[in-house]
Design an enzyme around this catalytic site. Structure first.
Site, PDB file in Angstrom:
ATOM      1  N   ARG A 137       1.165  -3.211   7.174  1.00 40.89           N
ATOM      2  CA  ARG A 137       2.058  -2.087   7.833  1.00 40.89           C
ATOM      3  C   ARG A 137       2.571  -2.653   8.653  1.00 40.89           C
ATOM      4  NH1 ARG A 137      -3.740   0.894   8.932  1.00 40.89           N
ATOM      5  NH2 ARG A 137      -4.201  -1.105   8.262  1.00 40.89           N
ATOM      6  N   ASP A 165      -6.210  -6.533  -6.041  1.00 41.58           N
ATOM      7  CA  ASP A 165      -7.514  -6.871  -4.922  1.00 41.58           C
ATOM      8  C   ASP A 165      -7.591  -5.095  -5.068  1.00 41.58           C
ATOM      9  OD1 ASP A 165      -8.353  -6.318  -2.368  1.00 41.58           O
ATOM     10  OD2 ASP A 165      -6.773  -5.745  -1.397  1.00 41.58           O
ATOM     11  N   LEU A 166      -8.759  -5.451  -6.387  1.00 39.14           N
ATOM     12  CA  LEU A 166      -9.558  -4.243  -6.762  1.00 39.14           C
ATOM     13  C   LEU A 166     -10.948  -3.915  -6.161  1.00 39.14           C
ATOM     14  CD1 LEU A 166      -7.601  -3.505 -10.434  1.00 39.14           C
ATOM     15  CD2 LEU A 166      -7.368  -2.421  -7.970  1.00 39.14           C
ATOM     16  N   LYS A 167     -10.982  -5.401  -5.666  1.00 38.58           N
ATOM     17  CA  LYS A 167     -12.554  -4.974  -4.926  1.00 38.58           C
ATOM     18  C   LYS A 167     -13.768  -4.805  -5.619  1.00 38.58           C
ATOM     19  CE  LYS A 167     -10.751  -4.453  -0.003  1.00 38.58           C
ATOM     20  NZ  LYS A 167      -9.281  -4.583  -0.454  1.00 38.58           N
ATOM     21  N   LEU A 168     -13.686  -5.673  -7.126  1.00 39.60           N
ATOM     22  CA  LEU A 168     -14.983  -5.222  -7.739  1.00 39.60           C
ATOM     23  C   LEU A 168     -16.372  -5.099  -7.473  1.00 39.60           C
ATOM     24  CD1 LEU A 168     -12.002  -5.242  -9.676  1.00 39.60           C
ATOM     25  CD2 LEU A 168     -13.842  -5.704 -11.116  1.00 39.60           C
ATOM     26  N   LYS A 220       0.956  -8.020  -2.732  1.00 43.37           N
ATOM     27  CA  LYS A 220      -0.667  -7.826  -3.339  1.00 43.37           C
ATOM     28  C   LYS A 220      -0.944  -6.173  -3.669  1.00 43.37           C
ATOM     29  CE  LYS A 220      -3.879  -6.589  -0.094  1.00 43.37           C
ATOM     30  NZ  LYS A 220      -4.252  -5.336  -0.302  1.00 43.37           N
ATOM     31  N   ARG A 269      -1.966  -9.129  12.912  1.00 41.66           N
ATOM     32  CA  ARG A 269      -0.195  -8.247  13.912  1.00 41.66           C
ATOM     33  C   ARG A 269      -0.367  -9.189  14.187  1.00 41.66           C
ATOM     34  NH1 ARG A 269      -2.160  -5.403  10.313  1.00 41.66           N
ATOM     35  NH2 ARG A 269      -3.778  -3.308  10.525  1.00 41.66           N
ATOM     36  N   GLN A 301      -7.623  -1.960  12.665  1.00 37.65           N
ATOM     37  CA  GLN A 301      -7.686  -3.213  12.219  1.00 37.65           C
ATOM     38  C   GLN A 301      -8.967  -3.943  13.487  1.00 37.65           C
ATOM     39  OE1 GLN A 301      -8.569  -5.184   9.100  1.00 37.65           O
ATOM     40  NE2 GLN A 301      -6.639  -4.873   8.133  1.00 37.65           N
ATOM     41  N   PRO A 354     -23.785  -6.774 -12.820  1.00 32.90           N
ATOM     42  CA  PRO A 354     -22.881  -7.965 -13.626  1.00 32.90           C
ATOM     43  C   PRO A 354     -22.108  -8.118 -14.645  1.00 32.90           C
ATOM     44  CG  PRO A 354     -24.917  -8.913 -12.769  1.00 32.90           C
ATOM     45  CD  PRO A 354     -24.731  -6.812 -12.301  1.00 32.90           C
ATOM     46  N   ASN A 355     -22.748  -7.322 -15.733  1.00 31.93           N
ATOM     47  CA  ASN A 355     -23.012  -6.603 -16.743  1.00 31.93           C
ATOM     48  C   ASN A 355     -20.615  -5.600 -17.045  1.00 31.93           C
ATOM     49  OD1 ASN A 355     -22.810  -6.800 -19.779  1.00 31.93           O
ATOM     50  ND2 ASN A 355     -22.591  -4.430 -19.788  1.00 31.93           N
ATOM     51  N   ASP A 398       0.847  -1.021   0.207  1.00 30.97           N
ATOM     52  CA  ASP A 398       0.067  -0.191   0.044  1.00 30.97           C
ATOM     53  C   ASP A 398       0.886   1.439  -0.100  1.00 30.97           C
ATOM     54  OD1 ASP A 398      -2.314  -1.271  -0.458  1.00 30.97           O
ATOM     55  OD2 ASP A 398      -2.688  -1.667   1.996  1.00 30.97           O
ATOM     56  N   ASP A 416     -20.176  -4.151  -8.948  1.00 24.68           N
ATOM     57  CA  ASP A 416     -20.792  -3.516  -9.868  1.00 24.68           C
ATOM     58  C   ASP A 416     -22.437  -4.040 -10.310  1.00 24.68           C
ATOM     59  OD1 ASP A 416     -21.897  -1.102 -11.448  1.00 24.68           O
ATOM     60  OD2 ASP A 416     -19.320  -0.313 -11.313  1.00 24.68           O
ATOM     61  N   THR A 466     -12.696  -6.747   7.081  1.00 25.10           N
ATOM     62  CA  THR A 466     -12.076  -6.814   8.917  1.00 25.10           C
ATOM     63  C   THR A 466     -12.010  -5.889   9.331  1.00 25.10           C
ATOM     64  OG1 THR A 466      -9.263  -6.852   7.750  1.00 25.10           O
ATOM     65  CG2 THR A 466     -10.126  -8.893   8.102  1.00 25.10           C
TER      66      THR A 466
HETATM   67  O1  C5P Z   1      -1.263  -2.927   7.317  1.00 22.89           O
HETATM   68  P1  C5P Z   1      -2.647  -3.779   6.984  1.00 22.89           P
HETATM   69  O2  C5P Z   1      -1.532  -5.048   7.330  1.00 22.89           O
HETATM   70  O3  C5P Z   1      -3.676  -3.788   7.641  1.00 22.89           O
HETATM   71  O4  C5P Z   1      -3.196  -4.296   5.350  1.00 22.89           O
HETATM   72  C1  C5P Z   1      -4.065  -5.105   5.485  1.00 22.89           C
HETATM   73  C2  C5P Z   1      -4.342  -4.929   3.731  1.00 22.89           C
HETATM   74  O5  C5P Z   1      -5.941  -6.180   3.631  1.00 22.89           O
HETATM   75  C3  C5P Z   1      -4.802  -3.526   3.003  1.00 22.89           C
HETATM   76  O6  C5P Z   1      -4.351  -3.884   1.501  1.00 22.89           O
HETATM   77  C4  C5P Z   1      -6.533  -3.680   2.969  1.00 22.89           C
HETATM   78  O7  C5P Z   1      -6.968  -2.752   1.901  1.00 22.89           O
HETATM   79  C5  C5P Z   1      -6.901  -5.190   2.701  1.00 22.89           C
HETATM   80  N1  C5P Z   1      -7.275  -6.288   3.318  1.00 22.89           N
HETATM   81  C6  C5P Z   1      -7.983  -5.734   4.140  1.00 22.89           C
HETATM   82  N2  C5P Z   1      -9.337  -6.655   5.343  1.00 22.89           N
HETATM   83  C7  C5P Z   1     -10.500  -6.671   4.173  1.00 22.89           C
HETATM   84  C8  C5P Z   1      -9.386  -7.085   2.832  1.00 22.89           C
HETATM   85  C9  C5P Z   1      -9.133  -6.862   2.216  1.00 22.89           C
HETATM   86  O8  C5P Z   1      -7.604  -5.093   5.364  1.00 22.89           O
HETATM   87  N3  C5P Z   1     -11.735  -7.569   4.704  1.00 22.89           N
END
Ligand code: C5P
Length: 232
Positions: A211, A59-62, A32, A181, A190, A66-67, A10, A64, A119
């Site tokens: 992080r 990880d673009l989490k689409l 990622k 963590r 989180q 379906p089409n 990130d 929208d 999360t």
């Molecule tokens: O920095 P950290 O360990 O919290 O990063 C977690 C990564 O996982 C971030 O890129 C976040 O967008 C992604 N993510 C998330 N929870 C989800 C899906 C993806 O934290 N449910």
């Protein structure tokens, strides 16, 4: 498909990302690429990281109609990534359309997984803001079953839910778990977290760590600690 640690890169741009990856001499961590980096640099950053030999979770989490998701996935299918994702909240027709779009003419496709509940969302927030009053683990399981029945390969979920997802959807249905963590680290934003060691014990297939690695004083050592705890 083995257990692996995926580093959430990130970063705001290409130079920061490549400087970070250059620290990993001789290792090629699974990476990622999320919205921040992709929106800043576009598909070229995917090609660049790929050409350096990394596996990529895009990880673009689409989410929208379906089409639209099908057409967007068709474009993403041309990028040589290993994994990409959609929000399960987009429902089964959208997930089926995503698979259709992602499948190349030769029948191959990257792994497709669904985000269940982020999360960063806890029970209270889900009830107050999304007006879902069922227990969060029930919501996650229902989303996971929809994803499985739509032909997806797994879900992104909290490590706290990975075991139950496997029980409900089978052990070959992948659980990709952020919210990781170290026992002695900060949780930040989180809310539902676990250590790499605990995530290993409850059977996560992949952990996504941002992080705790990217902001560590010694990112390579932090990554190696994740690998030791999670993959051994
Ligand atoms: O920095 P950290 O360990 O919290 O990063 C977690 C990564 O996982 C971030 O890129 C976040 O967008 C992604 N993510 C998330 N929870 C989800 C899906 C993806 O934290 N449910």
């Amino acid at each position: 498909m083995g257990k692996d640690v995926i580093i959430a890169c990130d970063f705001p741009g290409k130079s920061e990302t490549l400087a970070f990856l250059d620290k990993f001499t001789g290792r090629k961590p699974f990476v990622k690429i999320g919205m921040e980096l992709f929106y800043a640099e576009g598909p070229d950053i995917v090609r660049e990281i790929r050409s350096r030999g990394h596996k990529i979770f895009l990880d673009l989490k689409l989410h929208d109609i379906p089409n639209t998701v099908k057409s967007a996935m068709k474009v993403l299918s041309r990028l040589d990534v290993d994994m990409c994702n959609v929000h399960a909240a987009g429902t089964s027709p959208m997930m089926r359309a995503a698979i259709e779009g992602l499948t190349r003419d030769d029948g191959t496709r990257p792994l497709l997984i669904a985000v269940t509940q982020l999360t960063s969302t806890d029970q209270k927030t889900m009830e107050r803001e999304i007006l879902i009053e069922r227990p969060i683990d029930e919501v996650v399981m229902s989303y996971a079953l929809n994803a499985k029945n739509s032909g997806l390969d797994g879900v992104v979920c909290s490590p706290l839910e990975a075991e139950e997802v496997h029980t409900a959807c089978g052990w070959d249905f992948l659980t990709v778990t952020p919210g990781v963590r170290f026992a002695d680290g900060d949780t930040g934003d989180q809310k539902r977290v676990m250590t790499p060691l605990e995530a290993n014990r409850i059977g996560s297939d992949y952990i996504v760590v941002g992080r705790p690695v990217t902001k560590a004083e010694d990112p390579v050592a932090a990554y190696e600690r994740c690998v030791r705890e999670f993959c051994d």
